[in-house]
Write an enzyme that holds these catalytic residues in place. Structure first.
Site, short mmCIF file in Angstrom:
data_model
loop_
_atom_site.label_atom_id
_atom_site.label_comp_id
_atom_site.label_asym_id
_atom_site.label_seq_id
_atom_site.Cartn_x
_atom_site.Cartn_y
_atom_site.Cartn_z
N ARG A 1 4.50 -12.70 9.96
CA ARG A 1 5.59 -11.41 9.67
C ARG A 1 6.57 -11.36 10.49
NH1 ARG A 1 1.56 -7.29 8.96
NH2 ARG A 1 3.20 -5.74 9.30
N GLU B 1 0.81 -1.24 0.00
CA GLU B 1 -0.01 0.00 0.04
C GLU B 1 1.04 1.23 0.13
OE1 GLU B 1 -2.64 -1.08 3.30
OE2 GLU B 1 -3.47 1.06 2.80
N LYS C 1 3.94 0.80 9.58
CA LYS C 1 4.31 1.95 9.04
C LYS C 1 3.76 3.23 9.74
CE LYS C 1 2.72 0.17 4.96
NZ LYS C 1 2.54 0.08 3.55
P1 ATP Z 1 0.92 -1.71 8.06
O1 ATP Z 1 2.28 -1.40 8.55
O2 ATP Z 1 0.18 -0.33 8.04
O3 ATP Z 1 0.18 -2.91 8.59
P2 ATP Z 1 1.64 -3.25 5.95
O4 ATP Z 1 3.05 -3.58 6.50
O5 ATP Z 1 0.95 -4.61 5.84
O6 ATP Z 1 1.02 -2.18 6.69
P3 ATP Z 1 1.54 -3.38 3.21
O7 ATP Z 1 2.07 -2.36 2.22
O8 ATP Z 1 -0.03 -3.60 3.01
O9 ATP Z 1 2.19 -2.93 4.60
O10 ATP Z 1 2.45 -4.75 3.00
C1 ATP Z 1 2.81 -5.05 1.57
C2 ATP Z 1 3.25 -6.57 1.92
O11 ATP Z 1 4.19 -6.70 2.68
C3 ATP Z 1 1.74 -7.27 2.45
O12 ATP Z 1 1.80 -8.51 1.63
C4 ATP Z 1 2.40 -7.55 3.64
O13 ATP Z 1 1.71 -8.76 4.20
C5 ATP Z 1 3.75 -7.70 3.57
N1 ATP Z 1 4.34 -7.09 4.80
C6 ATP Z 1 4.11 -6.12 5.82
N2 ATP Z 1 4.91 -6.20 6.84
C7 ATP Z 1 5.62 -7.43 6.90
C8 ATP Z 1 6.44 -8.01 7.96
N3 ATP Z 1 6.76 -7.28 9.01
N4 ATP Z 1 6.89 -9.12 7.66
C9 ATP Z 1 6.53 -9.66 6.48
N5 ATP Z 1 5.93 -9.42 5.46
C10 ATP Z 1 5.37 -8.01 5.78
MG MG Z 2 -1.05 -4.14 4.74
#
Ligand code: ATP
Ligand code: MG
Length: 581
Positions: A274, A49, A284
């Site tokens: 994650r 996103e 974020k």
């Molecule tokens: P937020 O921090 O707002 O929850 P997000 O980290 O999910 O957002 P996205 O831009 O939706 O941010 O993430 C893009 C992709 O990266 C998604 O498929 C998400 O599942 C993955 N992702 C995000 N954070 C992690 C993490 N800490 N470890 C592994 N994958 C991640």
């Molecule tokens: Mg997300």
């Protein structure tokens, strides 16, 4: 581009060689291929996103999605899930592309946006309305919350749930045409308000929101929710394996419901844990707050866990990829020790960073028996790990700088570096002996008077005389001045989120996470160092030229990571009498 990134398993981990499946997602994909599912296609995507910069957690997802595509001869798309115009910006899109490229992956032109599908998503919504599976709801957000129920209580049906198809069609068209106020109506799926899964309780598919979108401008005043856009976007792109983090497990029944009701291509969703890291935050929202409230100097502050931050700090992309491979992919959430990330960085830099000498906290040394005009070019090895890196010349002269820490006027037991009357070896040069300590009227040491032994040049026949320590140094007349920035963890606590009720997570910020040393002395070889170039400062750690602030007239280095801290280990083990260097 290095296409062997994840399939090359020979590099220092215990996974078997060959392209053998190494984690449960590999196994699933490999089984699917054996059964010729999806006609033997493997197509993944990385779906950020664009509402912030990518962090090290995203690197795990990027390596996983692009890595699977590489391993199984498939494709991986870069898709921006840009359904929330109020939080998204072009700046984020650009930074994300730069970061994915930097990590070493290529989406081969398949750069897509959920917003490219707004028209089709609208049509999908119309299909659901026509099938009696969606309705326009006039409840306010507050009322909707009241109707939703809880984990233990079922929700209540909206009074607007039984609107007929014609009325729903007309109202949806008028929503799109901008006839209603923001937030006054929504389109909701008609599923089950009593479902134990709250995601299935008539979720919102569309909301009215007058916000300018970074791609579609003001074309739309209704936007699909993330849940309504995400799975269908995967479907439109023909994704075979929709890999996402565990928090989406409870959304899977909803995504399945959409795909089944719409009778469109059905990707298989697979969830994984994650990445969490000690001493930092990977949300974020929180990273944005650190930037906005100026606790750090921007998204690319080298203390940030963002990819732009760690890149600026000097972490190599290869080290990040290795780290992601090393931590593996699992189904259960856990927290990885940041020391493991640092280990991957050291391991990588050890192999390729040229060694140089730099003195961070200088103290002047004058060699009394050295002629005033003597300049000797000594040969120094660039990288003992890599003979091909060759050698360079390091100038030696009467006046030098050494590290303040390498001198003690009253040496404790076990301190074998320089002290009055004692000898130490200068790296690549001679043995010196301290004869006098010069102080200013306040008692602060301003200079050390020493003698050097011309018979003890490193590598010469007579160099065999042993002293217990070798220290680094630079020639004062030849040194360049540099600013060096030392970084520590951003938070004092292993888990910054672990705060008592009512205490702000920011209270765990480490206020000493940045130390700036403005007048370091580095050997002249570094005068032409390029932005981003990495070096080992002997005995001190790995450093890189700051890509933003460094210039030929003002060198700035970031400390990427320290060398292994043997002193801390010795202290911890209570064995202070061991060698102190
Ligand atoms: P937020 O921090 O707002 O929850 P997000 O980290 O999910 O957002 P996205 O831009 O939706 O941010 O993430 C893009 C992709 O990266 C998604 O498929 C998400 O599942 C993955 N992702 C995000 N954070 C992690 C993490 N800490 N470890 C592994 N994958 C991640
Ligand atoms: Mg997300």
């Amino acid at each position: 581009m290095d296409t062997k990134v994840l399939s090359d398993r020979s590099s220092g981990n215990s996974a078997p060689p060959e392209a053998a499946p190494s984690h449960f997602i590999c196994n699933i994909v490999s089984d699917d291929l054996k059964q010729n599912k999806n006609n033997g296609r493997v197509h993944t995507r990385f779906p950020p996103e664009p509402n912030g910069y990518l962090h090290i957690g995203h690197a795990k997802s990027i390596c996983l999605n692009f890595g699977l595509a590489q391993e199984f001869g498939g494709k991986c798309n870069l898709r921006f899930d840009d359904t929330n115009p109020s939080k998204e910006e072009v700046e984020y899109v650009e930074s994300i592309k730069q970061d994915v490229r930097w990590l070493g992956f290529d989406w081969e032109g398949r750069e897509f946006y959920a917003s490219d599908y707004f028209e089709r998503l609208y049509d999908f919504a119309v299909d659901l309305i026509k099938a009696g599976k969606a309705f326009i709801c006039d409840l306010t957000a507050e009322q909707m919350r009241e109707h939703r129920g809880t984990l233990t209580e079922p929700g209540k049906n909206s009074p607007y749930r039984e609107r007929n198809v014609e009325e729903n069609m007309e109202l949806f068209a008028r929503m799109r045409a901008g006839e209603f106020l923001d937030g006054s109506r929504t389109l909701r799926a008609k599923i089950d308000m009593a479902s134990p899964n709250i995601n299935m309780r008539d979720p919102v598919l569309y909301r009215i929101l007058r916000a300018t979108h970074h791609r579609t401008g003001d074309k739309w005043c209704i936007y699909p929710t993330y849940d309504f856009a995400h799975g269908q976007s995967d479907s439109i792109e023909g994704i075979t394996h929709s890999i996402c983090t565990l928090e989406f497990e409870d959304h899977r029944p909803l995504y399945d419901w959409f795909l089944d009701e719409l009778k469109i291509h059905h990707p298989q969703q697979i969830e994984f844990a994650r990445l969490n890291l000690t001493y930092t935050v990977l949300s974020k929202r929180k990273l944005l707050q650190l930037v906005r409230d100026k606790h750090v100097n921007g998204w690319d502050d080298p203390r940030m866990p963002t990819l732009s931050g760690i890149r600026r700090r000097g972490y190599p992309a290869e080290a990040i990829r290795n780290f992601c491979e090393r931590i593996g992919v699992a189904k259960r959430n856990s927290t990885v020790d940041i020391a493991m990330l640092e280990h991957s960085v050291r391991e990588d830099l050890n192999k390729r960073a040229p060694r140089v000498m730099a003195v961070l906290r200088p103290i002047k040394v004058v060699l009394e028996n050295c002629p005033d005009d003597k300049v000797e070019e000594l040969e120094a090895v660039n990288n003992p790990e890599d003979p091909a890196a060759g050698t360079r010349k390091v100038p030696f002269s009467k006046t030098l700088y050494i590290e303040q820490d390498d001198f003690r006027e009253e040496p404790p037991k076990g301190f074998f570096r320089l002290s009055p009357g004692k000898e130490v070896r200068l790296r690549y040069a001679y043995i010196i002996k301290c004869t006098e300590v010069v102080k200013d009227p306040s008692g602060a040491i301003t200079e050390l008077r020493c003698t050097y032994d011309p018979e003890t040049k490193s590598g010469s026949a007579q160099a065999s005389r042993k002293v217990k320590a070798t220290i680094h140094w630079v020639s004062a007349t030849h040194a360049r001045v540099a600013e060096v920035r030392l970084y520590e963890q951003l938070f004092n606590k292993e888990d910054p989120d672990d705060v008592p009720e009512g205490v702000n997570w920011l209270s765990g910020l480490n206020l000493n996470s940045l130390e700036v040393l403005p007048t370091c002395k580095v050997e002249p070889y570094l005068a032409n160092a390029k932005p981003g170039e990495r070096f080992q400062f002997e005995r001190l750690g790995y450093f890189c030229v700051d890509a933003v602030d460094s210039s030929p007239s003002k060198l700035v280095f970031n400390r990427t990571v320290t060398l292994r801290d043997s002193w801390a280990k010795i202290e911890k083990a209570g064995k202070k009498s061991q060698l102190l260097f």
